[in-house]
Design a protein around this motif. Structure first.
Motif, PDB file in Angstrom:
ATOM      1  N   ILE A   1       0.841  -1.197   0.000  1.00  0.00           N
ATOM      2  CA  ILE A   1       0.000   0.000   0.000  1.00  0.00           C
ATOM      3  C   ILE A   1       0.879   1.252   0.000  1.00  0.00           C
ATOM      4  CG2 ILE A   1      -0.089   0.171   2.522  1.00  0.00           C
ATOM      5  CD1 ILE A   1      -3.045   0.939   2.269  1.00  0.00           C
ATOM      6  N   TYR A   2       0.346   2.349  -0.522  1.00  0.00           N
ATOM      7  CA  TYR A   2       1.036   3.646  -0.512  1.00  0.00           C
ATOM      8  C   TYR A   2       0.327   4.557   0.475  1.00  0.00           C
ATOM      9  CZ  TYR A   2       3.231   2.188  -4.915  1.00  0.00           C
ATOM     10  OH  TYR A   2       3.950   1.510  -5.878  1.00  0.00           O
ATOM     11  N   LEU A   3       1.035   4.903   1.560  1.00  0.00           N
ATOM     12  CA  LEU A   3       0.472   5.784   2.585  1.00  0.00           C
ATOM     13  C   LEU A   3       1.429   6.936   2.901  1.00  0.00           C
ATOM     14  CD1 LEU A   3      -1.039   3.150   5.064  1.00  0.00           C
ATOM     15  CD2 LEU A   3      -2.331   4.992   3.970  1.00  0.00           C
ATOM     16  N   ASP A   4       2.264   7.297   1.939  1.00  0.00           N
ATOM     17  CA  ASP A   4       3.206   8.388   2.168  1.00  0.00           C
ATOM     18  C   ASP A   4       2.464   9.651   2.593  1.00  0.00           C
ATOM     19  OD1 ASP A   4       5.685   7.096   1.485  1.00  0.00           O
ATOM     20  OD2 ASP A   4       5.086   7.190  -0.615  1.00  0.00           O
ATOM     21  N   ASN A   5       2.913  10.220   3.727  1.00  0.00           N
ATOM     22  CA  ASN A   5       2.356  11.485   4.248  1.00  0.00           C
ATOM     23  C   ASN A   5       0.859  11.424   4.560  1.00  0.00           C
ATOM     24  OD1 ASN A   5       4.898  12.935   3.975  1.00  0.00           O
ATOM     25  ND2 ASN A   5       4.536  12.848   1.761  1.00  0.00           N
ATOM     26  N   ALA A   6       0.325  10.219   4.747  1.00  0.00           N
ATOM     27  CA  ALA A   6      -1.085  10.083   5.122  1.00  0.00           C
ATOM     28  C   ALA A   6      -1.261  10.372   6.605  1.00  0.00           C
ATOM     29  CB  ALA A   6      -1.588   8.677   4.796  1.00  0.00           C
ATOM     30  N   SER A   7      -2.461  10.776   6.997  1.00  0.00           N
ATOM     31  CA  SER A   7      -2.767  11.085   8.403  1.00  0.00           C
ATOM     32  C   SER A   7      -3.651   9.984   8.976  1.00  0.00           C
ATOM     33  CB  SER A   7      -3.497  12.431   8.499  1.00  0.00           C
ATOM     34  OG  SER A   7      -2.684  13.474   7.990  1.00  0.00           O
ATOM     35  N   LEU A   8      -3.091   9.223   9.927  1.00  0.00           N
ATOM     36  CA  LEU A   8      -3.813   8.087  10.512  1.00  0.00           C
ATOM     37  C   LEU A   8      -3.921   8.204  12.024  1.00  0.00           C
ATOM     38  CD1 LEU A   8      -1.662   6.630   8.096  1.00  0.00           C
ATOM     39  CD2 LEU A   8      -3.525   5.021   8.387  1.00  0.00           C
ATOM     40  N   GLY A   9      -3.905   9.419  12.532  1.00  0.00           N
ATOM     41  CA  GLY A   9      -3.996   9.635  13.972  1.00  0.00           C
ATOM     42  C   GLY A   9      -5.220   8.958  14.565  1.00  0.00           C
TER      43      GLY A   9
END
Length: 217
Positions: free
Chosen positions: A106-114
């Motif tokens: 998966i690509y989650l670069d710079n994603a916000s998962l707080g």
């Protein structure tokens, strides 16, 4: 028709409408492009770039290879969904349920998962550089071989998580709970470990964390 008879007809008609309404189908699910946003939907390689999917119910959905770059999935339920090879660069997944997600590569670069729930999620071989997992739950998650350089895991709960052969260079693990986590062969150069709980964890060298509090030396 006398007044009493008219009243009886109105009551019977109203009851009929209520019964009919009880079996009526719910309103149509939201559709973006050709993708119906609902649980177990099948939208591989769908273009959902920048879509507003706040609190969407996508449990068990097939979104493998989908373009969700910059999409807002805050509060969404993606438990058990297939997100293999999906693009979620810069996406918002604040408080989302990603438990048991199948997200290999998966690509989650710079994603916000707080605050997201990633219990038992498979993010192995993923691109997670700069992603924000602040206060997220990653219990028993698989992040093996993932690229996590510069990611933030501040306050994350990652007991039993597998990070083996991954890259955590420059990542921030301050106050994260990595009890019994696997960090074998992980690049942890310039990684912040202030207050990180490493009890029972396997260190990059393959040895168990030791000392009080436990450290990797």
């Amino acid at each position: 028709m006398n007044r009493l008879m008219r009243s009886f007809v109105v009551v019977v008609a109203s009851a009929g409408l209520l019964v009919a309404g009880a079996g009526a189908s719910p309103a149509s699910a939201k559709t973006i492009g050709k993708c119906v946003i609902k649980a177990k939907t099948k939208c591989p390689k769908a273009n959902l770039k920048g879509a507003n999917l706040v609190k969407a119910d996508l449990r068990g959905a097939n979104l493998s290879g989908a373009n969700l770059i910059g999409a807002d999935l805050s509060g969404a339920n993606l438990s058990g969904a297939n997100l293999a090879d999906a693009r979620l660069d810069g996406a918002y997944l604040l408080g989302a349920n990603l438990s048991n997600v199948k997200g290999r590569a998966i690509y989650l670069d710079n994603a916000s998962l707080g605050g997201a729930n990633l219990t038992k999620a498979n993010l192995s071989y993923g691109a997670l550089g700069g992603a924000d997992f602040r206060s997220a739950t990653l219990t028993n998650a698989n992040l093996g071989y993932a690229l996590m350089g510069g990611a933030s895991f501040i306050g994350a709960k990652a007991s039993g998580a597998n990070f083996s052969f991954g890259n955590l260079a420059g990542a921030n693990l301050q106050s994260a709970n990595l009890t019994n986590a696997n960090l074998a062969e992980v690049d942890m150069s310039n990684t912040t470990l202030t207050g990180t709980i490493l009890t029972g964890a396997t260190c990059p060298t393959g040895a168990k964390a030791s000392g009080e509090p436990a450290t990797c030396g």
